[in-house]
Write an enzyme that holds these catalytic residues in place. Structure first.
Site, PDB file in Angstrom:
ATOM      1  CE  LYS A   8      25.174  53.075  62.487  1.00  0.00           C
ATOM      2  NZ  LYS A   8      26.681  53.578  62.444  1.00  0.00           N
ATOM      3  CG  ASP A 130      25.238  52.057  66.145  1.00  0.00           C
ATOM      4  OD1 ASP A 130      25.648  53.023  66.726  1.00  0.00           O
ATOM      5  OD2 ASP A 130      25.840  51.220  65.229  1.00  0.00           O
TER       6      ASP A 130
END
Length: 277
Positions: A8, A130
């Site tokens: 990401k 995350d």
């Protein structure tokens, strides 16, 4: 079962405040990118997590995820997980979180457990901030300590250059120094608007990372990385997460290709990646 764990990036990261429990409240715009780890998972006599070419710490994110799932769903099964890493560590690209997220999904599928994505956010936040986003794995605005996911309905895709220098940045170190710094707060609403409108000019003007100045203090060499990327023709540079990966932007595909080749002469990890999906 074989799965891929996508990295990401952050196109906005605002550290809103440090909470009484020691965690930090965040406000972020996040997107998956096309760098991924390859993972194979199978049932085994005992839990085992191995990574090709490197020794993982005992408290790695995948081992934590397996234990959280066992505790949550009272699982009797054990699992062997083999990881082939392509996402660099201490890069701000969420490699460990991505691995944990896909292992979570794989185990639930193997065990025949159906769960809502929203419940998985609450379960997986125990492993890392995350991981809930990596469960979602699409454009999103992310708040709280990472568990409050609001999807951004967008099919926008574009290419960037990712440069990861040889050194990393400790996430814990970056956050510990945040309070000592003079925090700035990017306008995350405008960054979200740029994504919805697919407006690259607005994105260039508004995307920002409030941890970037701190990371530059921890590793002053990041300034040189940024200058090298600008010299290669990239028009906007942004750090992802707590670093040390730097993201380079241009709407000109030839500039992207040329910059990648130039930067490979100096840095070991330089890749053109697709953003979005």
């Amino acid at each position: 079962m074989q799965v891929q764990a996508r990295a990401k990036i952050n196109l906005a990261l605002d550290v809103v405040e440090r909470m009484d429990n020691g965690y930090h409240s965040l406000d972020m715009i996040m997107a998956p990118i096309s760098i991924y780890d390859e993972i194979e998972i199978e049932k085994s006599d005992c839990d085992m997590v191995e990574c090709e070419g490197m020794k993982l710490p005992e408290n790695n994110t995948v081992s934590k995820m397996i234990q959280v799932l066992k505790d949550t769903y009272h699982l009797d099964s054990s699992f062997k997980v083999s990881i082939k890493k392509h996402i660099p560590a201490q890069a701000g690209l969420g490699g460990g979180s991505a691995d944990a997220a896909v292992v979570c999904k794989a185990i639930l599928k193997m065990e025949g457990i159906e769960e809502t994505e929203e419940n998985l956010y609450e379960i997986t936040k125990q492993v890392g901030a995350d991981v809930p986003f990596c469960i979602h794995d699409k454009w999103a605005r992310v708040k709280g300590i990472g568990e409050k996911i609001t999807p951004i309905e967008s099919d926008w895709k574009f290419d960037i250059v990712v440069v990861k220098p040889d050194f990393g940045i400790s996430t814990a170190n970056a956050f510990s120094k945040w309070k000592e710094s003079r925090p700035f707060h990017p306008d995350v609403d405008l960054v979200e608007s740029s994504i919805r409108e697919e407006n690259m000019d607005l994105l260039y003007q508004t995307m920002a990372n409030s941890l970037e100045p701190i990371a530059f203090e921890i590793e002053p060499e990041l300034e040189q990385v940024k200058m090298d990327m600008e010299d290669a023709g990239l028009v906007r540079i942004l750090m992802s997460g707590s670093g040390s990966s730097m993201l380079g932007f241009s709407v000109d595909e030839e500039v992207i290709l040329s910059a990648c080749e130039q930067l490979k002469e100096k840095y070991n990890f330089v890749q053109i990646v697709h953003v979005g999906g």
